[in-house]
Motif scaffolding. Structure first.
Motif, mmCIF file in Angstrom:
data_model
loop_
_atom_site.group_PDB
_atom_site.id
_atom_site.type_symbol
_atom_site.label_atom_id
_atom_site.label_comp_id
_atom_site.label_asym_id
_atom_site.label_seq_id
_atom_site.Cartn_x
_atom_site.Cartn_y
_atom_site.Cartn_z
ATOM 1 N N VAL A 86 0.840 -1.196 0.000
ATOM 2 C CA VAL A 86 0.000 0.000 0.000
ATOM 3 C C VAL A 86 0.874 1.245 0.000
ATOM 4 O O VAL A 86 2.068 1.196 0.325
ATOM 5 N N ASP A 87 0.268 2.370 -0.351
ATOM 6 C CA ASP A 87 0.962 3.656 -0.379
ATOM 7 C C ASP A 87 0.390 4.582 0.684
ATOM 8 O O ASP A 87 -0.790 4.485 1.023
ATOM 9 N N PRO A 88 1.198 5.506 1.196
ATOM 10 C CA PRO A 88 0.674 6.515 2.114
ATOM 11 C C PRO A 88 -0.342 7.398 1.391
ATOM 12 O O PRO A 88 -0.198 7.661 0.196
ATOM 13 N N SER A 89 -1.353 7.849 2.128
ATOM 14 C CA SER A 89 -2.366 8.728 1.562
ATOM 15 C C SER A 89 -3.158 9.364 2.693
ATOM 16 O O SER A 89 -3.461 8.687 3.678
ATOM 17 N N PRO A 90 -3.517 10.634 2.560
ATOM 18 C CA PRO A 90 -4.364 11.261 3.578
ATOM 19 C C PRO A 90 -5.809 10.777 3.478
ATOM 20 O O PRO A 90 -6.625 11.060 4.350
ATOM 21 N N ASP A 91 -6.131 10.039 2.424
ATOM 22 C CA ASP A 91 -7.490 9.543 2.201
ATOM 23 C C ASP A 91 -7.638 8.100 2.669
ATOM 24 O O ASP A 91 -6.680 7.328 2.652
ATOM 25 N N LEU B 299 -6.086 3.651 6.763
ATOM 26 C CA LEU B 299 -5.311 4.863 6.479
ATOM 27 C C LEU B 299 -3.842 4.556 6.659
ATOM 28 O O LEU B 299 -3.472 3.799 7.564
ATOM 29 N N VAL B 300 -3.003 5.149 5.829
ATOM 30 C CA VAL B 300 -1.553 5.131 6.033
ATOM 31 C C VAL B 300 -1.125 6.590 5.982
ATOM 32 O O VAL B 300 -1.130 7.213 4.924
ATOM 33 N N VAL B 301 -0.794 7.145 7.148
ATOM 34 C CA VAL B 301 -0.471 8.569 7.239
ATOM 35 C C VAL B 301 0.915 8.773 7.834
ATOM 36 O O VAL B 301 1.415 7.931 8.579
ATOM 37 N N GLY B 302 1.508 9.906 7.498
ATOM 38 C CA GLY B 302 2.823 10.240 8.015
ATOM 39 C C GLY B 302 2.737 10.967 9.342
ATOM 40 O O GLY B 302 1.700 11.528 9.701
ATOM 41 N N THR B 303 3.833 10.954 10.063
ATOM 42 C CA THR B 303 3.913 11.690 11.317
ATOM 43 C C THR B 303 3.661 13.168 11.025
ATOM 44 O O THR B 303 4.226 13.726 10.091
ATOM 45 N N GLY B 304 2.768 13.777 11.795
ATOM 46 C CA GLY B 304 2.435 15.188 11.625
ATOM 47 C C GLY B 304 1.257 15.445 10.697
ATOM 48 O O GLY B 304 0.787 16.575 10.605
ATOM 49 N N TRP B 305 0.775 14.419 10.003
ATOM 50 C CA TRP B 305 -0.388 14.580 9.117
ATOM 51 C C TRP B 305 -1.667 14.650 9.935
ATOM 52 O O TRP B 305 -1.770 14.057 11.008
ATOM 53 N N ASP B 306 -2.669 15.360 9.418
ATOM 54 C CA ASP B 306 -3.995 15.372 10.035
ATOM 55 C C ASP B 306 -4.691 14.045 9.759
ATOM 56 O O ASP B 306 -4.587 13.501 8.666
ATOM 57 N N ILE B 307 -5.417 13.560 10.753
ATOM 58 C CA ILE B 307 -6.220 12.345 10.591
ATOM 59 C C ILE B 307 -7.671 12.769 10.773
ATOM 60 O O ILE B 307 -8.105 13.070 11.878
ATOM 61 N N THR B 308 -8.410 12.812 9.674
ATOM 62 C CA THR B 308 -9.757 13.374 9.697
ATOM 63 C C THR B 308 -10.802 12.453 10.319
ATOM 64 O O THR B 308 -11.860 12.899 10.709
ATOM 65 N N CYS B 309 -10.515 11.168 10.417
ATOM 66 C CA CYS B 309 -11.508 10.236 10.979
ATOM 67 C C CYS B 309 -10.936 9.505 12.184
ATOM 68 O O CYS B 309 -11.173 8.323 12.371
ATOM 69 N N SER B 310 -10.182 10.214 13.042
ATOM 70 C CA SER B 310 -9.484 9.565 14.152
ATOM 71 C C SER B 310 -10.422 8.876 15.134
ATOM 72 O O SER B 310 -10.044 7.899 15.771
ATOM 73 N N ALA B 311 -11.676 9.340 15.247
ATOM 74 C CA ALA B 311 -12.612 8.704 16.175
ATOM 75 C C ALA B 311 -12.972 7.297 15.717
ATOM 76 O O ALA B 311 -13.362 6.462 16.522
ATOM 77 N N ASN B 312 -12.825 7.036 14.423
ATOM 78 C CA ASN B 312 -13.179 5.732 13.871
ATOM 79 C C ASN B 312 -11.952 4.942 13.451
ATOM 80 O O ASN B 312 -12.070 3.964 12.720
ATOM 81 N N ALA B 313 -10.765 5.363 13.884
ATOM 82 C CA ALA B 313 -9.525 4.731 13.454
ATOM 83 C C ALA B 313 -8.871 3.992 14.615
ATOM 84 O O ALA B 313 -8.706 4.542 15.695
ATOM 85 N N LYS B 314 -8.495 2.737 14.358
ATOM 86 C CA LYS B 314 -7.796 1.920 15.367
ATOM 87 C C LYS B 314 -6.355 1.737 14.912
ATOM 88 O O LYS B 314 -6.098 1.210 13.827
ATOM 89 N N PHE B 315 -5.416 2.153 15.754
ATOM 90 C CA PHE B 315 -3.996 2.029 15.422
ATOM 91 C C PHE B 315 -3.617 0.561 15.252
ATOM 92 O O PHE B 315 -3.959 -0.282 16.066
ATOM 93 N N ILE B 316 -2.859 0.277 14.164
ATOM 94 C CA ILE B 316 -2.381 -1.080 13.892
ATOM 95 C C ILE B 316 -0.866 -1.173 14.026
ATOM 96 O O ILE B 316 -0.347 -2.043 14.714
#
Length: 95
Positions: A11-16, A58-75
């Motif tokens: 997979v590739d990083p993406s804010p989406d 989601l695959v996001v970089g350090t410092g990126w905004d996470i728009t759906c953090s309430a529904n995101a579980k860290f893996i």
């Protein structure tokens, strides 16, 4: 007899939010750096099941905004070169 199998996806990083089409009941279990690419491992509980579902993540970089953090579980966190990426499983998007 039901069996499980683990498959790998690159997979590739993406804010989406991204999706993988997998057999129903599958889940992301880890991510690693493999040859400079992000490899995501998915546990498929019943890989022969014809029902398919979208596994959202989601695959996001350090410092990126996470728009759906309430529904995101860290893996997992994956370091690729000088970049650090964070993988989140996403469920029930708020939009």
């Amino acid at each position: 007899m039901q069996h499980s199998v683990i498959h790998k996806y690159f997979v590739d990083p993406s804010p989406d939010v991204q999706t993988l089409q997998v057999s129903a009941g599958s889940s992301i279990i880890s991510a690693v750096n493999e040859g400079g690419y992000i490899a995501v491992y998915v546990l498929k509980q019943n890989p022969n099941q014809p029902m398919v579902e979208d596994l959202k993540f989601l695959v996001v970089g350090t410092g990126w905004d996470i728009t759906c953090s309430a529904n995101a579980k860290f893996i997992s966190t994956v370091k690729v070169g000088e970049f650090v990426w964070h993988l989140f499983a996403v469920s029930e998007l708020p939009f």
